[in-house]
Design a protein around this motif. Structure first.
Motif, PDB file in Angstrom:
ATOM      1  N   ARG A 122       0.798  -1.222   0.000  1.00 50.27           N
ATOM      2  CA  ARG A 122       0.000   0.000   0.000  1.00 50.27           C
ATOM      3  C   ARG A 122       0.836   1.280   0.000  1.00 50.27           C
ATOM      4  O   ARG A 122       0.290   2.369   0.126  1.00 50.27           O
ATOM      5  N   GLY A 153      -5.854  -2.012  -7.501  1.00 49.39           N
ATOM      6  CA  GLY A 153      -6.530  -3.134  -6.862  1.00 49.39           C
ATOM      7  C   GLY A 153      -5.730  -4.394  -7.163  1.00 49.39           C
ATOM      8  O   GLY A 153      -4.505  -4.419  -7.066  1.00 49.39           O
ATOM      9  N   THR A 177     -10.916 -11.422  -4.955  1.00 49.23           N
ATOM     10  CA  THR A 177     -10.663 -10.234  -4.146  1.00 49.23           C
ATOM     11  C   THR A 177     -11.763  -9.230  -4.459  1.00 49.23           C
ATOM     12  O   THR A 177     -12.446  -9.337  -5.485  1.00 49.23           O
ATOM     13  N   PRO A 178     -11.953  -8.217  -3.610  1.00 46.78           N
ATOM     14  CA  PRO A 178     -12.889  -7.139  -3.956  1.00 46.78           C
ATOM     15  C   PRO A 178     -12.362  -6.368  -5.172  1.00 46.78           C
ATOM     16  O   PRO A 178     -11.336  -5.689  -5.095  1.00 46.78           O
ATOM     17  N   GLU A 218     -16.793   3.098  -5.494  1.00 47.43           N
ATOM     18  CA  GLU A 218     -16.598   2.792  -4.075  1.00 47.43           C
ATOM     19  C   GLU A 218     -15.437   3.615  -3.511  1.00 47.43           C
ATOM     20  O   GLU A 218     -14.316   3.565  -4.049  1.00 47.43           O
ATOM     21  N   ASP A 237     -13.537   3.140  -1.019  1.00 47.39           N
ATOM     22  CA  ASP A 237     -12.427   2.339  -0.512  1.00 47.39           C
ATOM     23  C   ASP A 237     -11.637   1.650  -1.620  1.00 47.39           C
ATOM     24  O   ASP A 237     -10.606   1.038  -1.344  1.00 47.39           O
ATOM     25  N   PHE A 238     -12.118   1.720  -2.872  1.00 49.93           N
ATOM     26  CA  PHE A 238     -11.407   1.143  -4.005  1.00 49.93           C
ATOM     27  C   PHE A 238     -10.482   2.193  -4.622  1.00 49.93           C
ATOM     28  O   PHE A 238     -10.774   3.390  -4.597  1.00 49.93           O
ATOM     29  N   GLU A 239      -9.364   1.726  -5.181  1.00 44.03           N
ATOM     30  CA  GLU A 239      -8.590   2.583  -6.067  1.00 44.03           C
ATOM     31  C   GLU A 239      -9.002   2.265  -7.503  1.00 44.03           C
ATOM     32  O   GLU A 239      -9.404   1.139  -7.810  1.00 44.03           O
ATOM     33  N   CYS A 270      -7.976   6.649  -4.546  1.00 43.34           N
ATOM     34  CA  CYS A 270      -9.172   6.267  -3.793  1.00 43.34           C
ATOM     35  C   CYS A 270      -9.950   7.522  -3.383  1.00 43.34           C
ATOM     36  O   CYS A 270      -9.584   8.640  -3.724  1.00 43.34           O
ATOM     37  N   GLU A 311     -10.143  -3.055  -4.197  1.00 46.22           N
ATOM     38  CA  GLU A 311      -9.508  -2.781  -2.911  1.00 46.22           C
ATOM     39  C   GLU A 311      -8.002  -2.912  -3.076  1.00 46.22           C
ATOM     40  O   GLU A 311      -7.519  -3.873  -3.682  1.00 46.22           O
ATOM     41  N   GLU A 330      -2.843  -5.756  -0.715  1.00 49.84           N
ATOM     42  CA  GLU A 330      -1.871  -5.548   0.350  1.00 49.84           C
ATOM     43  C   GLU A 330      -0.667  -6.468   0.253  1.00 49.84           C
ATOM     44  O   GLU A 330       0.448  -6.106   0.643  1.00 49.84           O
TER      45      GLU A 330
END
Length: 322
Positions: A16, A54, A189-190, A209, A211-213, A240, A261, A264
């Motif tokens: 991240r 993501g 994954t999301p 969203e 929280d998404f990039e 994001c 998302e 990570e």
């Protein structure tokens, strides 16, 4: 869908550190890469300083090319581990074959989704009697650690959900969800991907969203994305923090909206392999060279793509440097 670079660089992806937690507008520059016998693609991801969006870890854009007197796409069998491939066309056809025995022609705005998992081999060709124009995108999705050794699989979805607006927007949902419509494609994954078609003069905001990039690839026509004017083949990284994405079309246009998302886990990506360590990548290369693990691709006539030599330096995470 292959990285045919004869001297592929090892890339560290994920983490991240460089994910923008707020909206940004970062234009990503493509580079031309040969693909198969007669095609050239514009590689937009990974690129210098931007490795993923993501779980999306690889994006090539090609065409529109006139292949009426040419063989078109001709990519011999090659291996994959640890990822999914997404074949997406705006014009033409691609015949997918793989070591599971799949043989499927993918046509415009149909989803060809291959989950490599622990190991698969496949080929991609413009079929005999193909259309005159070839235009599309090739994309990879990194699999998370919990699923990267899953059984290989291939899915073909000719019918995908479409979201429309009264203002002249039509959005085909490739993966994940957009505005309540969900793709049948398998995800781990999301993540989301959508093909957006905009009529001339459309001025609309697409829900996203926070929280998404996200990133946007302009497939055709000229668009303005969050105030940034984009020509065909351009890719804009957006970071994001948005709840909607303003779009404006100057003439009929189309673009791919890719998001998810932030991924990570740290990855090592080399040639057609996505792994976690250099030893894992080296083992996969050795097993492909020795004819083990991946299997043959039934129906393909001709040799497979040989594995390139490993780089002199060890394949290991070295940080995400510009």
């Amino acid at each position: 869908m292959s990285d045919l670079d004869v001297r592929p660089a090892a890339r560290v992806c994920g983490g991240r550190e460089e994910v923008a937690a707020q909206p940004v507008r970062e234009l990503l520059k493509p580079r031309d890469v040969p693909l198969g016998e007669s095609s050239v693609v514009r590689r937009l991801l990974p690129t210098l300083g931007r490795r993923m969006v993501g779980a999306w870890c690889f994006v090539d854009h090609y065409g529109p090319d006139d292949i009426s007197d040419e063989p078109g796409m001709q990519v011999a069998p090659h291996p994959h581990i640890g990822l999914q491939t997404v074949s997406w066309l705006h014009a033409g056809e691609v015949l997918h074959r793989d070591s599971l025995g799949s043989a499927q022609v993918v046509r415009p705005r149909e989803l060809g989704l291959m989950t490599a998992g622990r190991a698969i081999a496949h080929s991609e060709q413009s079929p005999g009697g193909h259309s005159a124009i070839l235009h599309g995108a090739q994309l990879w999705v990194a699999l998370p650690d919990a699923h990267r050794h899953t059984d290989p699989a291939f899915e073909h979805h000719a019918e995908l959900p479409v979201v429309t607006s009264a203002g002249g927007l039509s959005a085909t949902v490739i993966l994940g969800e957009l505005d309540g419509a969900a793709s049948p494609g398998s995800t781990f994954t999301p993540i989301m991907g959508a093909d957006l078609s905009l009529a001339d003069g459309v001025d609309v905001a697409v829900p996203v969203e926070p929280d998404f990039e996200y990133a946007v690839l302009t497939m055709s026509g000229v668009t303005e994305v969050d105030g940034v004017r984009l020509d065909p083949g351009s890719m804009l990284y957006l970071g994001c923090g948005r709840r909607e994405l303003p779009l404006r079309a100057y003439g009929n246009s189309a673009l791919l909206l890719l998001g998810g998302e932030p991924f990570e886990e740290k990855l090592v990506m080399w040639w057609n392999f996505v792994g976690r360590t250099g030893d894992e990548i080296a083992q996969a290369r050795r097993e492909w060279a020795e004819g083990e693990r991946f299997g043959a691709v039934p129906g393909y006539e001709g040799p497979s793509i040989p594995a390139p030599a490993l780089p002199d330096l060890p394949l290991k995470p070295r940080g995400r440097t510009r």
